[in-house]
Design a protein around this motif. Structure first.
Motif, PDB file in Angstrom:
ATOM      1  N   LYS A 100       0.988  -1.281   0.203  1.00 59.28           N
ATOM      2  CA  LYS A 100      -0.354  -0.223   0.263  1.00 59.28           C
ATOM      3  C   LYS A 100       0.762   1.207  -0.317  1.00 59.28           C
ATOM      4  CE  LYS A 100      -3.544  -0.101   2.590  1.00 59.28           C
ATOM      5  NZ  LYS A 100      -3.993  -0.812   3.936  1.00 59.28           N
ATOM      6  N   ALA A 101       1.927   0.956   0.493  1.00 58.94           N
ATOM      7  CA  ALA A 101       2.911   2.206   0.728  1.00 58.94           C
ATOM      8  C   ALA A 101       3.264   2.355  -0.497  1.00 58.94           C
ATOM      9  CB  ALA A 101       4.402   2.367   1.518  1.00 58.94           C
ATOM     10  N   ALA A 102       3.497   1.390  -1.771  1.00 61.08           N
ATOM     11  CA  ALA A 102       4.253   1.615  -2.965  1.00 61.08           C
ATOM     12  C   ALA A 102       3.878   1.880  -3.609  1.00 61.08           C
ATOM     13  CB  ALA A 102       4.676   0.637  -2.864  1.00 61.08           C
ATOM     14  N   LYS A 128      -6.685  -8.305  -0.694  1.00 61.11           N
ATOM     15  CA  LYS A 128      -7.218  -7.922  -1.661  1.00 61.11           C
ATOM     16  C   LYS A 128      -7.093  -6.362  -1.557  1.00 61.11           C
ATOM     17  CE  LYS A 128     -10.109 -11.442  -3.604  1.00 61.11           C
ATOM     18  NZ  LYS A 128     -10.363 -12.603  -3.084  1.00 61.11           N
ATOM     19  N   ILE A 129      -6.734  -5.632  -2.758  1.00 63.09           N
ATOM     20  CA  ILE A 129      -6.970  -4.315  -2.833  1.00 63.09           C
ATOM     21  C   ILE A 129      -7.220  -3.807  -3.850  1.00 63.09           C
ATOM     22  CG2 ILE A 129      -5.243  -2.615  -2.822  1.00 63.09           C
ATOM     23  CD1 ILE A 129      -3.217  -3.727  -1.326  1.00 63.09           C
ATOM     24  N   VAL A 130      -7.834  -2.559  -3.753  1.00 65.30           N
ATOM     25  CA  VAL A 130      -8.900  -2.414  -5.027  1.00 65.30           C
ATOM     26  C   VAL A 130      -8.150  -1.106  -5.876  1.00 65.30           C
ATOM     27  CG1 VAL A 130     -10.744  -1.371  -5.869  1.00 65.30           C
ATOM     28  CG2 VAL A 130     -10.405  -3.561  -4.274  1.00 65.30           C
ATOM     29  N   VAL A 131      -7.803  -0.846  -6.257  1.00 67.02           N
ATOM     30  CA  VAL A 131      -6.883   0.761  -6.948  1.00 67.02           C
ATOM     31  C   VAL A 131      -7.680   1.023  -8.363  1.00 67.02           C
ATOM     32  CG1 VAL A 131      -4.594   1.127  -7.026  1.00 67.02           C
ATOM     33  CG2 VAL A 131      -4.296  -0.435  -5.983  1.00 67.02           C
ATOM     34  N   VAL A 132      -7.301   2.724  -8.201  1.00 69.87           N
ATOM     35  CA  VAL A 132      -7.921   3.110  -8.896  1.00 69.87           C
ATOM     36  C   VAL A 132      -6.582   4.060  -9.628  1.00 69.87           C
ATOM     37  CG1 VAL A 132      -9.547   4.868 -10.012  1.00 69.87           C
ATOM     38  CG2 VAL A 132     -10.163   3.764  -8.592  1.00 69.87           C
ATOM     39  N   MET A 133      -6.422   3.531 -10.930  1.00 71.91           N
ATOM     40  CA  MET A 133      -5.210   4.493 -12.014  1.00 71.91           C
ATOM     41  C   MET A 133      -6.045   5.328 -13.248  1.00 71.91           C
ATOM     42  SD  MET A 133      -1.936   2.620 -13.094  1.00 71.91           S
ATOM     43  CE  MET A 133      -1.126   2.810 -11.146  1.00 71.91           C
ATOM     44  N   ILE A 187       3.602  -2.207 -10.291  1.00 71.91           N
ATOM     45  CA  ILE A 187       2.440  -2.687  -9.843  1.00 71.91           C
ATOM     46  C   ILE A 187       2.750  -5.098  -9.233  1.00 71.91           C
ATOM     47  CG2 ILE A 187       0.156  -3.826  -8.876  1.00 71.91           C
ATOM     48  CD1 ILE A 187      -0.464  -0.746  -9.807  1.00 71.91           C
ATOM     49  N   GLY A 188       2.497  -5.041 -10.807  1.00 67.06           N
ATOM     50  CA  GLY A 188       3.152  -6.185 -10.526  1.00 67.06           C
ATOM     51  C   GLY A 188       4.353  -7.062 -10.003  1.00 67.06           C
ATOM     52  N   ASP A 189       5.459  -5.898 -10.366  1.00 65.42           N
ATOM     53  CA  ASP A 189       6.700  -6.388  -9.896  1.00 65.42           C
ATOM     54  C   ASP A 189       7.186  -6.087  -8.897  1.00 65.42           C
ATOM     55  OD1 ASP A 189       7.470  -7.005 -11.832  1.00 65.42           O
ATOM     56  OD2 ASP A 189       7.836  -4.819 -12.548  1.00 65.42           O
ATOM     57  N   ILE A 190       5.840  -5.228  -7.580  1.00 66.79           N
ATOM     58  CA  ILE A 190       6.525  -5.145  -6.448  1.00 66.79           C
ATOM     59  C   ILE A 190       6.389  -6.203  -5.188  1.00 66.79           C
ATOM     60  CG2 ILE A 190       4.884  -4.054  -3.880  1.00 66.79           C
ATOM     61  CD1 ILE A 190       3.142  -1.936  -5.792  1.00 66.79           C
ATOM     62  N   PRO A 191       7.630  -7.006  -4.350  1.00 66.29           N
ATOM     63  CA  PRO A 191       7.527  -7.843  -4.095  1.00 66.29           C
ATOM     64  C   PRO A 191       6.459  -8.116  -3.036  1.00 66.29           C
ATOM     65  CG  PRO A 191       9.354  -6.322  -3.378  1.00 66.29           C
ATOM     66  CD  PRO A 191       8.183  -5.706  -4.273  1.00 66.29           C
ATOM     67  N   GLU A 209      -5.139   5.386  -6.245  1.00 68.50           N
ATOM     68  CA  GLU A 209      -5.385   5.426  -5.363  1.00 68.50           C
ATOM     69  C   GLU A 209      -5.730   4.131  -5.424  1.00 68.50           C
ATOM     70  OE1 GLU A 209      -9.931   7.129  -5.623  1.00 68.50           O
ATOM     71  OE2 GLU A 209      -8.283   8.788  -6.751  1.00 68.50           O
ATOM     72  N   ILE A 210      -5.749   4.498  -3.653  1.00 71.03           N
ATOM     73  CA  ILE A 210      -6.367   2.768  -3.178  1.00 71.03           C
ATOM     74  C   ILE A 210      -7.784   3.049  -2.404  1.00 71.03           C
ATOM     75  CG2 ILE A 210      -6.436   1.321  -1.071  1.00 71.03           C
ATOM     76  CD1 ILE A 210      -3.262   2.194  -1.072  1.00 71.03           C
ATOM     77  N   SER A 211      -8.953   2.687  -3.063  1.00 75.99           N
ATOM     78  CA  SER A 211     -10.085   2.715  -2.620  1.00 75.99           C
ATOM     79  C   SER A 211     -10.352   1.813  -2.058  1.00 75.99           C
ATOM     80  CB  SER A 211     -10.770   2.225  -3.865  1.00 75.99           C
ATOM     81  OG  SER A 211     -10.459   3.488  -5.230  1.00 75.99           O
ATOM     82  N   ALA A 212     -10.475   0.614  -1.069  1.00 77.36           N
ATOM     83  CA  ALA A 212     -10.646  -0.898  -0.404  1.00 77.36           C
ATOM     84  C   ALA A 212      -9.603  -1.477  -0.164  1.00 77.36           C
ATOM     85  CB  ALA A 212     -12.127  -0.798  -0.832  1.00 77.36           C
ATOM     86  N   ASP A 213      -9.504  -2.423   0.726  1.00 79.71           N
ATOM     87  CA  ASP A 213      -8.668  -3.538   1.070  1.00 79.71           C
ATOM     88  C   ASP A 213      -9.108  -4.170   1.896  1.00 79.71           C
ATOM     89  OD1 ASP A 213      -7.052  -2.997   4.040  1.00 79.71           O
ATOM     90  OD2 ASP A 213      -7.477  -0.760   2.375  1.00 79.71           O
ATOM     91  N   ALA A 214      -8.611  -5.587   1.970  1.00 83.07           N
ATOM     92  CA  ALA A 214      -8.884  -6.546   2.935  1.00 83.07           C
ATOM     93  C   ALA A 214      -8.154  -7.172   3.688  1.00 83.07           C
ATOM     94  CB  ALA A 214     -10.400  -7.311   2.094  1.00 83.07           C
TER      95      ALA A 214
END
Length: 83
Positions: free
Chosen positions: A24-26, A43-48, A63-67, A34-39
């Motif tokens: 989430k910090a990355a 799971k994290i919902v993002v708007v770009m 995003i896919g490359d974030i560890p 922006e992060i819209s929601a997370d569980a």
């Protein structure tokens, strides 16, 4: 809406729950994201927003490359003034 924004997309990111804080910090450091929601399940919902489909694809790859990210799935994609 900013004239430079041509693409608005949302995606669901599946991550390892123990890595969510760092992920989430990355995400918050990425421009026009922006992060819209997370569980707690990871799971994290993002708007770009992006200027083009290419810029969006590059952002999704970043995003896919974030560890700790297990997958990035596009849910919604809208072209407004795309280049």
């Amino acid at each position: 809406m900013d004239d430079k924004v041509g693409v608005i997309s949302s995606m669901i990111i599946q991550s390892r729950p123990e890595n969510m804080t760092a992920i989430k910090a990355a995400l918050l450091n990425m421009p026009d994201t922006e992060i819209s929601a997370d569980a707690p399940s990871g799971k994290i919902v993002v708007v770009m927003e992006a200027a083009s489909d290419r810029q969006l694809a590059d952002g999704m790859k970043e995003i896919g490359d974030i560890p700790g990210v297990l997958g990035v799935n596009l849910v919604f994609h809208h072209n407004e003034n795309a280049q």
